[in-house]
Design a protein around this motif. Sequence first.
Motif, short mmCIF file in Angstrom:
data_model
loop_
_atom_site.label_atom_id
_atom_site.label_comp_id
_atom_site.label_asym_id
_atom_site.label_seq_id
_atom_site.Cartn_x
_atom_site.Cartn_y
_atom_site.Cartn_z
N CYS A 262 0.82 -1.21 0.00
CA CYS A 262 0.00 0.00 0.00
C CYS A 262 0.85 1.25 0.00
O CYS A 262 0.44 2.29 -0.53
CB CYS A 262 -0.95 -0.02 1.19
N ILE A 263 2.05 1.19 0.59
CA ILE A 263 2.91 2.38 0.64
C ILE A 263 4.05 2.32 -0.38
O ILE A 263 5.00 3.09 -0.30
CB ILE A 263 3.48 2.63 2.05
N ALA A 264 3.97 1.40 -1.34
CA ALA A 264 4.91 1.43 -2.45
C ALA A 264 4.69 2.70 -3.25
O ALA A 264 3.55 3.13 -3.45
CB ALA A 264 4.73 0.21 -3.34
N ALA A 265 5.78 3.33 -3.70
CA ALA A 265 5.63 4.48 -4.60
C ALA A 265 4.97 4.00 -5.89
O ALA A 265 5.31 2.96 -6.42
CB ALA A 265 6.99 5.08 -4.90
N LYS A 266 4.01 4.77 -6.38
CA LYS A 266 3.26 4.32 -7.57
C LYS A 266 3.26 5.36 -8.69
O LYS A 266 3.33 5.01 -9.85
CB LYS A 266 1.84 3.95 -7.17
#
Length: 454
Positions: A262-266
Motif C-alpha cells: 500500500c505504501i509502495a511508490a506508484k
Amino acid sequence: MAIESINPATGDLLETFEEWTAEKTAAVIDEVDAAWQRWRLTTFAERARLMKAAAVVLRQNAAEYARIMALEMGKPITEGKGEVEKCAWVCDYYADNAENFLAPEKVESDGSRAYVAFRPIGTVLAVMPWNFPLWQVFRFAAPALMAGNTGVLKHSSNVPRSALAIEEVFIKAGFPANVFRTLMIGSSKVDAVIENDHIKAITLTGSDIAGRKVAAKSGQMLKKTVMELGGSDPFIVLADADIDQAAAVASRARCINSGQSCIAAKRFIVVDEVYDSFLAKFKAAMGNLVIGDPLDPKTQVGPQAREDLMMELHGQVTASLEKGAKVALGGAPLKQPGYFYPPTILIDVKPGMPAYHEEFFGPVASVIRVKDAQEALKVANDTPFGLGGSVWTRDVAQGESIAGQVEAGAVFVNGIVKSDPRLPFGGVKISGYGRELSHYGIKEFVNIQTVWIG
C-alpha cells in the motif's frame, strides 16, 4: 466452502482447509471473550513478559515463517525474513512502552483529584490482507494485546497457513488460551462476526471497497473502526534532486513485495528539467531487478499473489495504453508458469488514465512529467488516496515545505516511505482513518475513561 492455499509461483494447490460453521465461529468468540475477562486483569509486566516471548518465537522460526509466506503469496524469501524480524520488533516495542503509553494522565478539575485512564475494551476483530501476512497482523495484535484486549483474526483466504502460524506464535510464547485466535472463515461470514456482541472494535487493512463494506456494517453496530485502505503514493523528483539516489530508491520503492504494498511508490512525478535523466536511470534500475522463484534468496521480484490480481493489474495497464500511455519497460505477464508480472514503466501518463488515478497493486510505475515543483504538488494531490508520499531534493527546507502540503498520512523527504513501530501509520481521504503504531495506535482501541474524585 474450502479455503485454499495456492502457490502463485506454480499455480499448484498446496493445502485445503474446511471453512468453519457459524456455530463454531460463535463458540470460539465466546471463548475469546471469556479469556478477556481474565486477561484484562493481568499486569503490564506479565503481558510484556509474554510479548517478549512472542518476539523470541518469531526470531527462532523466521526461516519457517518466511517460507510459508513465499509459498502462499510469493513473497521473496529474503523480504519474508525481514518481515518476521519487523514483527518481533513491534512485539518488543510495545512490551517496552505500553505501560508508559497508557499511564493515567492527571487533569486539573473542580474535584479533589481527576485523571484519564486507558482501559481495555474487549475483543478486537482484525480483517487483514495477504500482502504482508504477518506484519499487518502483528502491528495490530502487539498493541491490542498489550492494552489488555483480546484479538480474533479473519485473514485473507489465500493465506490460511500464515494465519494459523500467527496463532501458533502466541501459543508457543505461552499466552493464555484464546487470548488470540484465528477464525477460519471466508469474507461472507465477516458481517456475522461484527454483529457478535463480544466484538467491541474492528480494524481492517485492505482495499477501499472492502473498507467501505466493513465500516458500514461496523457503523450500523456502533463499533469503533480503524481503516487502512491503500494508496497511490506520489514520488516527487525535483530539479535539484540527487538523480542517481532517487532512481535507485525508486526501483525498490515501486517493487518492494513485488509491487504489492500500500505504501509502495506508484506515481513518479518528475520535473521536466531532470525527467529524461531520471527515466533513463529508473528504467535501468527496474530492468536489472531479478525476477524468479520466491524461495531463491537472489530473487527481488516474485509472482503476484493470485492470477486474478495479475490479470486485473494487466487490465489497468492495457486500459491506460488504450488512452495514450506508452510502455517504456515490461507491460505484459511473463509467459511461464505462475503469476509473474515484470517490472513495468508507463510514460506519457495523463489524467483520465487508470495509471494516473487508480492504485496499481503490482510492479507497474507511472512516470508523470511536470514543469515545476508547484505542478508536481498539484499532481501529487490529484488523487482520491492519501496514504504516503516522498519528496526528493537537495534543498531540505523546500522538501519539508512541500511535504507539509502533500495530502497524505506520511511524507518522507529523501527517503523511502516505510512503516516503523515508533511512527504513526495511516492515511487520509479514501486511504482510511485512524492510526496504527506509535503511542497513537495503542490508544485507538481503549476506553479513554475519566475518573473524578470529589
